[in-house]
Motif scaffolding. Sequence first.
Motif, mmCIF file in Angstrom:
data_model
loop_
_atom_site.group_PDB
_atom_site.id
_atom_site.type_symbol
_atom_site.label_atom_id
_atom_site.label_comp_id
_atom_site.label_asym_id
_atom_site.label_seq_id
_atom_site.Cartn_x
_atom_site.Cartn_y
_atom_site.Cartn_z
ATOM 1 N N ILE A 123 12.277 -4.700 -10.450
ATOM 2 C CA ILE A 123 12.324 -5.182 -9.074
ATOM 3 C C ILE A 123 13.555 -6.062 -8.911
ATOM 4 O O ILE A 123 13.722 -7.054 -9.633
ATOM 5 N N TYR A 124 14.432 -5.710 -7.979
ATOM 6 C CA TYR A 124 15.549 -6.566 -7.618
ATOM 7 C C TYR A 124 15.189 -7.281 -6.319
ATOM 8 O O TYR A 124 14.940 -6.647 -5.290
ATOM 9 N N ALA A 125 15.173 -8.613 -6.369
ATOM 10 C CA ALA A 125 14.916 -9.421 -5.180
ATOM 11 C C ALA A 125 16.264 -9.960 -4.692
ATOM 12 O O ALA A 125 16.813 -10.901 -5.278
ATOM 13 N N VAL A 126 16.806 -9.361 -3.648
ATOM 14 C CA VAL A 126 18.169 -9.658 -3.192
ATOM 15 C C VAL A 126 18.104 -10.633 -2.022
ATOM 16 O O VAL A 126 17.448 -10.362 -1.008
ATOM 17 N N GLU A 127 18.807 -11.751 -2.131
ATOM 18 C CA GLU A 127 18.714 -12.808 -1.124
ATOM 19 C C GLU A 127 20.028 -13.586 -1.082
ATOM 20 O O GLU A 127 20.556 -13.985 -2.134
ATOM 21 N N PRO A 128 20.621 -13.822 0.117
ATOM 22 C CA PRO A 128 21.893 -14.550 0.219
ATOM 23 C C PRO A 128 21.765 -16.064 0.140
ATOM 24 O O PRO A 128 22.759 -16.751 -0.070
ATOM 25 N N SER A 129 20.560 -16.607 0.324
ATOM 26 C CA SER A 129 20.380 -18.057 0.337
ATOM 27 C C SER A 129 20.025 -18.560 -1.063
ATOM 28 O O SER A 129 18.998 -18.191 -1.633
ATOM 29 N N GLU A 130 20.878 -19.425 -1.612
ATOM 30 C CA GLU A 130 20.612 -19.988 -2.936
ATOM 31 C C GLU A 130 19.335 -20.817 -2.929
ATOM 32 O O GLU A 130 18.567 -20.810 -3.891
ATOM 33 N N ILE A 161 13.415 -1.933 0.495
ATOM 34 C CA ILE A 161 12.527 -2.533 1.496
ATOM 35 C C ILE A 161 13.310 -3.558 2.309
ATOM 36 O O ILE A 161 13.966 -4.435 1.746
ATOM 37 N N LEU A 162 13.245 -3.447 3.632
ATOM 38 C CA LEU A 162 13.779 -4.449 4.548
ATOM 39 C C LEU A 162 12.622 -4.920 5.428
ATOM 40 O O LEU A 162 12.271 -4.275 6.413
ATOM 41 N N CYS A 163 12.036 -6.022 5.061
ATOM 42 C CA CYS A 163 10.877 -6.548 5.783
ATOM 43 C C CYS A 163 11.319 -7.660 6.728
ATOM 44 O O CYS A 163 11.676 -8.758 6.285
ATOM 45 N N GLU A 164 11.310 -7.378 8.040
ATOM 46 C CA GLU A 164 11.682 -8.355 9.079
ATOM 47 C C GLU A 164 13.090 -8.910 8.824
ATOM 48 O O GLU A 164 13.308 -10.110 8.828
ATOM 49 N N VAL A 165 14.051 -8.027 8.643
ATOM 50 C CA VAL A 165 15.428 -8.411 8.359
ATOM 51 C C VAL A 165 16.383 -7.952 9.451
ATOM 52 O O VAL A 165 17.216 -8.726 9.922
ATOM 53 N N ILE A 166 16.255 -6.715 9.906
ATOM 54 C CA ILE A 166 17.305 -6.141 10.742
ATOM 55 C C ILE A 166 17.477 -6.869 12.065
ATOM 56 O O ILE A 166 18.582 -6.930 12.610
ATOM 57 N N GLY A 204 0.820 -1.207 0.000
ATOM 58 C CA GLY A 204 0.000 0.000 0.000
ATOM 59 C C GLY A 204 0.851 1.253 0.000
ATOM 60 O O GLY A 204 0.560 2.218 -0.724
ATOM 61 N N LYS A 205 1.915 1.262 0.792
ATOM 62 C CA LYS A 205 2.767 2.453 0.867
ATOM 63 C C LYS A 205 3.578 2.639 -0.411
ATOM 64 O O LYS A 205 3.753 3.762 -0.907
ATOM 65 N N VAL A 206 4.093 1.543 -0.960
ATOM 66 C CA VAL A 206 4.852 1.650 -2.208
ATOM 67 C C VAL A 206 3.952 2.125 -3.344
ATOM 68 O O VAL A 206 4.343 2.968 -4.160
ATOM 69 N N SER A 207 2.740 1.610 -3.389
ATOM 70 C CA SER A 207 1.801 1.992 -4.448
ATOM 71 C C SER A 207 1.457 3.471 -4.408
ATOM 72 O O SER A 207 1.116 4.064 -5.442
ATOM 73 N N ALA A 208 1.546 4.069 -3.227
ATOM 74 C CA ALA A 208 1.199 5.485 -3.080
ATOM 75 C C ALA A 208 2.361 6.421 -3.373
ATOM 76 O O ALA A 208 2.181 7.643 -3.406
ATOM 77 N N LEU A 209 3.556 5.875 -3.585
ATOM 78 C CA LEU A 209 4.716 6.723 -3.831
ATOM 79 C C LEU A 209 4.666 7.322 -5.234
ATOM 80 O O LEU A 209 4.347 6.626 -6.197
ATOM 81 N N PRO A 210 5.034 8.579 -5.388
ATOM 82 C CA PRO A 210 5.069 9.172 -6.724
ATOM 83 C C PRO A 210 6.215 8.617 -7.572
ATOM 84 O O PRO A 210 6.129 8.610 -8.798
ATOM 85 N N GLU A 211 7.294 8.150 -6.922
ATOM 86 C CA GLU A 211 8.435 7.590 -7.645
ATOM 87 C C GLU A 211 8.693 6.173 -7.127
ATOM 88 O O GLU A 211 9.115 5.990 -5.982
ATOM 89 N N ARG A 212 8.471 5.214 -7.974
ATOM 90 C CA ARG A 212 8.604 3.811 -7.597
ATOM 91 C C ARG A 212 9.050 2.950 -8.783
ATOM 92 O O ARG A 212 8.713 1.769 -8.869
ATOM 93 N N ARG A 213 9.802 3.540 -9.671
ATOM 94 C CA ARG A 213 10.182 2.820 -10.885
ATOM 95 C C ARG A 213 11.072 1.624 -10.577
ATOM 96 O O ARG A 213 10.879 0.538 -11.106
ATOM 97 N N VAL A 214 12.088 1.820 -9.703
ATOM 98 C CA VAL A 214 13.009 0.733 -9.354
ATOM 99 C C VAL A 214 12.872 0.438 -7.865
ATOM 100 O O VAL A 214 13.036 1.331 -7.030
ATOM 101 N N VAL A 215 12.571 -0.828 -7.536
ATOM 102 C CA VAL A 215 12.328 -1.238 -6.154
ATOM 103 C C VAL A 215 13.267 -2.385 -5.796
ATOM 104 O O VAL A 215 13.417 -3.341 -6.569
ATOM 105 N N ILE A 216 13.882 -2.296 -4.609
ATOM 106 C CA ILE A 216 14.797 -3.327 -4.108
ATOM 107 C C ILE A 216 14.179 -3.992 -2.883
ATOM 108 O O ILE A 216 13.875 -3.322 -1.904
ATOM 109 N N ASP A 217 14.001 -5.302 -2.948
ATOM 110 C CA ASP A 217 13.541 -6.076 -1.783
ATOM 111 C C ASP A 217 14.752 -6.799 -1.212
ATOM 112 O O ASP A 217 15.213 -7.801 -1.759
ATOM 113 N N MET A 218 15.300 -6.267 -0.112
ATOM 114 C CA MET A 218 16.488 -6.852 0.516
ATOM 115 C C MET A 218 16.079 -7.964 1.481
ATOM 116 O O MET A 218 15.215 -7.775 2.325
#
Length: 448
Positions: free
Chosen positions: A294-301, A344-349, A260-274
């Motif tokens: 969309i870059y989906a970044v993940e250390p686990s193969e 975006i860092l969802c339940e990571v830190i 919902g928050k990303v959809s409301a952003l005026p600039e959202r062309r490139v999104v990184i999900d860490m």
Amino acid sequence: MQLSIRATGEHVEVLSYLLAKNPNNIYERTENGHLVRMFFNRFEAEHVDVTFFVTPDPIELSRNNAGQYDITSYINDREFAVSSIFCSLLRTALGTALNGKPKPEYAEWVNHSFPLHISVGPIASALSDGAIRELFEPLGYQVEFVYSETTDDLDLTKKHSARMLQLSGMTTLQSALRQLYVLIPVMDNYKHYFIDEKEIEKLKRYGEGWLDSHPQRTYILKQALRFKDVYRLLEEEPAAKVQKADHQRLNDLRYEAIIGKVSALPERRVVIDMGAGEGKLASKLGFVPGIELIYAVEPSERERLKALKRYEKNAEDKTFNQPVSMFGSLFYVDDRLRGADVFILCEVIEHIDESRIPKMMATLLDTYRPKSLFVTTPNREYNEEYGLDSSYRHPDHRFEWTRSEFMSFCETQAELFGYSCTFSGIGENHPTFGEPTQLAEFTRKQVL
């Protein structure tokens, strides 16, 4: 991790048939990198001693713990204590005994009580010996504990000390295994998979005949189900259970809030999900209009392979913008991620050592400098609603912040790197503790 069962007296040799294991053979399997063995130490007409033993693979766990624990790929240090991981392996190896389905000629012995002596552990529990006694003594067991010998100057009576739990009593094999299956995660205060309404059916099945009358029933249910919303499903009609679980599953609420928050952003062309894991959030981002990359970044193969399968399935929908799966970490710079609109860092830190968080934020806000950054993390104050007291929600969490701690840290980082920061909560709002998940939205200030 091990479970040993000893029985003496008449007919105890029948236990081998109830377990569906030949006492002359060693049962040996590999499950998700863990070596599972079961063998009879002694098998005589009036004396049976059998051991179920798990040798964990710590390398497998550290490499693939996102697959095992539904978290990002950080080393988990609890693999040597019995937990729900041990229980899942137990259920795989001893399903015949748990379900009470031996060969027909031995079915009459399922409800036969034997004098069982059970040893299970090591138990690494925050519960005191007295609290554990209150779980097992009402079931008719005599309860004892054995602590490891050590030359270190340690107080082995502290509640966090590992110990072997020893139970003795007249009971059926099926009842003993089912009670352990339910109560081991209660003692360990941890389940390695997401808890939803399916857990209720497991509790009803394995708790049948003993759980409803247990004096600690309420505590056991809350610990086994963890989330208050799922716990309440026990009191609801079946149709309402599924509907409410669908709406209140906390993971889904996090994703919905972020989308919902990303959809409301005026600039959202490139999104990184860490820390994209198996791609659940990235897949939802793939349907948001206005996002081009969309870059989906993940250390686990292992998790990345799961995510690719999810993306390929979603690609059947022509409107889906397939994410780019990347191997990556928060602690080295990838030039491809510079200048993105959204991170975006969802339940990571909370899975990172607290001392390393400032460096991580410097990489995000000073090096990558996205226009927007979203960070979600548990609200430690809400843990009281889960009955966790001083415990973290997951044993791999390195820290959990209160709302004031989270706000203070984020505001400091925002000011340091030229961002503004706003806060909101996700999940059911408690009048005292707030919501279970807290979210910070960083917005880069425009340079005049």
